[in-house]
Design an enzyme around this catalytic site. Structure first.
Site, PDB file in Angstrom:
ATOM      1  CD  GLU A  86      -4.248  -2.776   6.850  1.00 61.86           C
ATOM      2  OE1 GLU A  86      -3.721  -1.657   6.963  1.00 61.86           O
ATOM      3  OE2 GLU A  86      -5.471  -2.973   7.031  1.00 61.86           O
TER       4      GLU A  86
ATOM      5  CD  GLU B 129      -9.975   0.579   7.810  1.00 60.78           C
ATOM      6  OE1 GLU B 129      -9.540   1.235   8.769  1.00 60.78           O
ATOM      7  OE2 GLU B 129      -9.304   0.318   6.803  1.00 60.78           O
TER       8      GLU B 129
ATOM      9  CD1 TRP C 281     -12.388   9.153  10.488  1.00 62.20           C
ATOM     10  CD2 TRP C 281     -10.644   8.090   9.648  1.00 62.20           C
ATOM     11  NE1 TRP C 281     -12.712   7.828  10.405  1.00 62.20           N
ATOM     12  CE2 TRP C 281     -11.651   7.151   9.912  1.00 62.20           C
ATOM     13  CE3 TRP C 281      -9.442   7.633   9.119  1.00 62.20           C
ATOM     14  CZ2 TRP C 281     -11.513   5.790   9.636  1.00 62.20           C
ATOM     15  CZ3 TRP C 281      -9.304   6.284   8.864  1.00 62.20           C
ATOM     16  CH2 TRP C 281     -10.340   5.380   9.125  1.00 62.20           C
TER      17      TRP C 281
ATOM     18  NE  ARG D  12      -9.453  -2.270   3.938  1.00 66.91           N
ATOM     19  CZ  ARG D  12      -8.370  -2.727   4.559  1.00 66.91           C
ATOM     20  NH1 ARG D  12      -7.771  -3.832   4.147  1.00 66.91           N
ATOM     21  NH2 ARG D  12      -7.893  -2.080   5.609  1.00 66.91           N
TER      22      ARG D  12
ATOM     23  NE  ARG E  59      -2.213   2.070   3.369  1.00 65.36           N
ATOM     24  CZ  ARG E  59      -2.804   2.511   4.485  1.00 65.36           C
ATOM     25  NH1 ARG E  59      -3.982   2.036   4.837  1.00 65.36           N
ATOM     26  NH2 ARG E  59      -2.211   3.399   5.249  1.00 65.36           N
TER      27      ARG E  59
ATOM     28  CG  ASP F 217      -6.885   3.686   3.381  1.00 72.85           C
ATOM     29  OD1 ASP F 217      -7.989   4.137   3.039  1.00 72.85           O
ATOM     30  OD2 ASP F 217      -6.684   3.181   4.504  1.00 72.85           O
TER      31      ASP F 217
ATOM     32  CG  HIS G  82      -7.280   7.090   5.148  1.00 70.94           C
ATOM     33  ND1 HIS G  82      -6.020   7.396   4.661  1.00 70.94           N
ATOM     34  CD2 HIS G  82      -7.128   5.974   5.891  1.00 70.94           C
ATOM     35  CE1 HIS G  82      -5.147   6.515   5.107  1.00 70.94           C
ATOM     36  NE2 HIS G  82      -5.790   5.651   5.866  1.00 70.94           N
TER      37      HIS G  82
ATOM     38  CE1 TYR H  30      -5.620   8.393  10.905  1.00 73.69           C
ATOM     39  CE2 TYR H  30      -5.993   7.194   8.853  1.00 73.69           C
ATOM     40  CZ  TYR H  30      -5.996   7.243  10.235  1.00 73.69           C
ATOM     41  OH  TYR H  30      -6.387   6.123  10.944  1.00 73.69           O
TER      42      TYR H  30
ATOM     43  CD  GLU I 298      -7.967   0.398   3.096  1.00 73.48           C
ATOM     44  OE1 GLU I 298      -8.189   0.552   4.313  1.00 73.48           O
ATOM     45  OE2 GLU I 298      -6.881   0.007   2.646  1.00 73.48           O
TER      46      GLU I 298
ATOM     47  CG  HIS J 214      -8.511  -2.946   9.342  1.00 74.83           C
ATOM     48  ND1 HIS J 214      -7.715  -1.985   8.757  1.00 74.83           N
ATOM     49  CD2 HIS J 214      -8.634  -2.590  10.646  1.00 74.83           C
ATOM     50  CE1 HIS J 214      -7.390  -1.083   9.673  1.00 74.83           C
ATOM     51  NE2 HIS J 214      -7.926  -1.425  10.824  1.00 74.83           N
TER      52      HIS J 214
END
Length: 402
Positions: free
Chosen positions: A339, A262, A402, A283, A147, A210, A212, A159, A236, A312
């Site tokens: 992951e 996740e 986030w 996930r 990733r 990702d 997020h 992040y 993701e 996840h």
């Protein structure tokens, strides 16, 4: 096999973990992860105050009945706290079941469907030049999938980008820290990152990214389309999944595969996404989606629609959860990726385990049960420390995902 004791253990060997340890009258023990990042004590209380008293005297071999009892016996069903607590009990009972049978848990789930569990690591850095070094480090370690996350030019922090590259932990303060986010800068920058990575490492390395949850569906469609030349295995969490039909819009604009789930706590969170084939990888995790019993149901549903698993596996999932995930990963027919964020030496010491990494694959423990435990004496040396995940604000101050 009557349950005679169930202990909730909170420890912080570098980060917080909650573990349930169940003991039977014939001396068998089982462990289950109950960690909910940033809300750990909520689950610890739920277990101690509401679940543990109902377990004493129950037959530890009745895994399905216990799952249904804990789920249907609570008027307020579902949600991350409840499902994480149920997962801890369920996982511990599978651990006991394996020990009673003298078999690793994956044998009870039908045996191996593959020789090893393909895992991906996290290459992250502030700049593109630096992230190329990090990708090379994972390739040298034998990873077949990586990733890739970088900082965004013009933003002070991002992040997913950390100082400690191998043991990333985003929960950094008792009160959430705040990052500033710009979707425009991010969308302009990200394709150039993957152009460099693909040029450097060629077509064979599986690349992931990702998002997020930061984009709207149409923004996510734009990102996916811009990344199509670089053949990512997935993007993701491209958009918050509360609006499940929003994934239809992404599908109409890109063929880049999508992974999501996740933060899902049950099959109801992903039913539409699976049955309408709006995602390619689910996930959900053992610890947050009701344990091995319920996660297997999710993956069985996904298999009917050619959706694969992609669980996840960040550092806030303890080695107990990772061990349980590997037993499921090795057995299901529709496994995709797992992951794998490595835990620190302190965490590994608190949670001795038999799973191991070799040549890009994780291999589950072969001893009876899950092949993982908690050293309660060592765990007691690491008291709980409040820590929360950061939040994002747009450049104008608007609170953002986030």
């Amino acid at each position: 096999m009557k349950i005679v004791d169930a202990r909730v253990i909170v420890t912080c060997p570098g980060r917080n973990f909650v573990t349930l340890k169940v003991v039977t009258d014939d001396g068998l023990t089982g462990v289950g992860d109950a960690t909910l990042n940033g809300r750990e004590l909520a689950v610890a209380s739920y277990l101690r105050d509401h679940v543990v008293p109902t377990l004493i005297g129950r037959d530890a071999s009745r895994i399905e009945d216990t799952w249904q009892y804990l789920y249907k016996g609570a008027y307020w069903r579902r949600g991350p706290v409840t499902m994480t607590a149920i997962a801890a009990v369920d996982t511990a009972l599978w651990d006991i079941k394996g020990k009673a049978a003298g078999m690793p848990v994956y044998q009870l789930l039908g045996g191996r469907s593959r020789e090893g569990v393909t895992v991906y690591g996290h290459a992250n850095a502030e700049t593109v030049d630096e992230v190329l070094v990090e990708v090379a480090r994972y390739v040298d370690l034998g990873y077949k999938a990586v990733r890739v996350q970088t900082g965004v030019p013009g933003l002070a922090s991002t992040y997913g980008v950390s100082g400690d590259k191998m043991f990333y932990e985003p929960a950094d303060a008792a009160v959430p820290s705040e990052n500033v986010w710009s979707t425009e800068r991010y969308l302009a920058h990200t394709p150039s990152v993957f152009a460099r990575v693909r040029d450097e490492f060629g077509p064979a390395l599986r690349l992931l990214h990702d998002v997020h949850h930061r984009l709207t569906p149409i923004e996510a469609g734009r990102l996916g389309k811009s990344l199509e030349p670089y053949a990512l295995t997935w993007i993701e969490d491209p958009t918050p999944a509360e609006l499940q039909e929003g994934l239809r819009l992404i599908r109409r604009h890109t063929t880049t595969p999508i992974a999501i789930g996740e933060i899902f706590s049950g099959i109801w969170d992903c039913q539409q996404l699976i049955t309408e084939q709006l995602v390619d990888y689910i996930r959900a995790t053992v610890v947050h989606a009701g344990g091995l019993t319920h996660l297997r149901r999710i993956f069985d549903l996904a298999a009917l629609y050619q959706v694969r698993s992609g669980s996840h596996g960040a550092t806030d999932l303890s080695p107990v959860c990772m061990s349980a995930a590997l037993h499921l990963d090795i057995s299901i027919p529709n496994f995709g990726l797992q992951e794998y964020m490595r835990h620190t030496a302190e965490t590994d010491a608190v949670f001795p385990h038999g799973y191991h990494f070799a040549d890009g694959y994780l291999h589950p423990a072969e001893e009876p049960g899950l092949g993982v435990d908690i050293d309660e004496e060592l765990a007691a040396r690491y008291p709980y420390r409040p820590a929360a995940l950061p939040v994002n604000r747009l450049e104008d101050g608007t609170l953002h995902s986030w």
